[in-house]
Design an enzyme around this catalytic site. Sequence first.
Site, PDB file in Angstrom:
ATOM      1  N   PHE A  21       0.807  -1.215   0.000  1.00 42.27           N
ATOM      2  CA  PHE A  21       0.000   0.000   0.000  1.00 42.27           C
ATOM      3  C   PHE A  21       0.844   1.271   0.000  1.00 42.27           C
ATOM      4  O   PHE A  21       1.957   1.295   0.519  1.00 42.27           O
ATOM      5  CB  PHE A  21      -0.935   0.001   1.214  1.00 42.27           C
ATOM      6  N   ASP A  22       0.255   2.315  -0.596  1.00 44.38           N
ATOM      7  CA  ASP A  22       0.857   3.648  -0.578  1.00 44.38           C
ATOM      8  C   ASP A  22       0.130   4.558   0.409  1.00 44.38           C
ATOM      9  O   ASP A  22       0.703   5.527   0.901  1.00 44.38           O
ATOM     10  CB  ASP A  22       0.792   4.282  -1.972  1.00 44.38           C
ATOM     11  N   VAL A  23      -1.145   4.267   0.645  1.00 44.15           N
ATOM     12  CA  VAL A  23      -1.989   5.127   1.479  1.00 44.15           C
ATOM     13  C   VAL A  23      -2.694   4.277   2.532  1.00 44.15           C
ATOM     14  O   VAL A  23      -3.212   3.195   2.234  1.00 44.15           O
ATOM     15  CB  VAL A  23      -3.045   5.858   0.623  1.00 44.15           C
ATOM     16  N   ARG A 246      -4.079   0.599  -4.120  1.00 47.01           N
ATOM     17  CA  ARG A 246      -2.891   0.748  -3.281  1.00 47.01           C
ATOM     18  C   ARG A 246      -3.223   1.445  -1.953  1.00 47.01           C
ATOM     19  O   ARG A 246      -2.377   2.069  -1.329  1.00 47.01           O
ATOM     20  CB  ARG A 246      -1.810   1.549  -4.027  1.00 47.01           C
TER      21      ARG A 246
END
Length: 308
Positions: A21-23, A246
């Site tokens: 994940f990015d967030v 993501r």
Amino acid sequence: MTTPKYLTGDAAAIDEFIDRFDVFLLDCDGVIWSGEHVFEGVVETLEHLRSRGKKTVFVTNNSTKSRQEYLKKFTGLGIPSDVEEIFGSAYSASVYISRILKLAPPKNKVFVIGEAGIEHELRSENVPFIGGTDPAFRRDVTPEDFKGLADGSLLDPEVGCVLVGLDFHINYLKLSHALQYLRRGAIFLATNVDSTFPMSHGFFPGAGSMSMPLVYSTGQKPVALGKPSQAMMDAVEGKFQFDRERTCMVGDRLDTDIKFGIEGKLGGTLAVLTGVSQKEHWEAADAVAVPAFYVDKLSDIGLVARKQ
């Protein structure tokens, strides 16, 4: 029914999870804190996620505080944050009213059942309102009130919307005003419909408990602007411009947080066991939602857990 993956104590699985994940969308009550108690290791966990380039966004259904007031709470509890990381249901509702509904005169006022947080966010969007924390509505109902509400003489003809959030001063007079506005065609909105909220290691009536008398007396259901409403998800995505695949929703409630992430088609959902929902709730045959992952507490995905 898919069994969620238990991450606590599995350093390799945690690393793999974070890298997906990015967030991270994080609930607050029951995840970051309970009342004024910050859960152990939360600050270090947030710092760890940010150090790895992850965006953290605090998505809360609590409408009693504005974003600025939430920032003060974060700061006071020693949690580094920024007002632009905070997205509450009061702000979500205010944006919806001002930018989606676009109420036009002469029916552009909002009657508020709720606390100052709603008022601050409505002002930030230049939405006129009455009710809320006004002392004129924090009193017992009188025979004159019944007469004036029934014939409409006590009502503001410019009210075109009723917005209900958590109100620590809920009373018969406020509910009576709201009912009369709704019977005259006002739009029915709720910051959220949580039945309870966690406070001081216990549970208390939530915003949904404020709107239920109106649901019962009118037969109408409000449009909810908090989790799991996808109107809120669209607003959060519009503000932060993230890739849903993501993005992971982290929360303690199946019916709000986890359902919010699943219905929003996020890449993942993570349940923590420090709040409302527990394992038996998603293991039940009629579970409202099942998380993809779960941990005992938020710090289990941070550095603190792996240093022990």
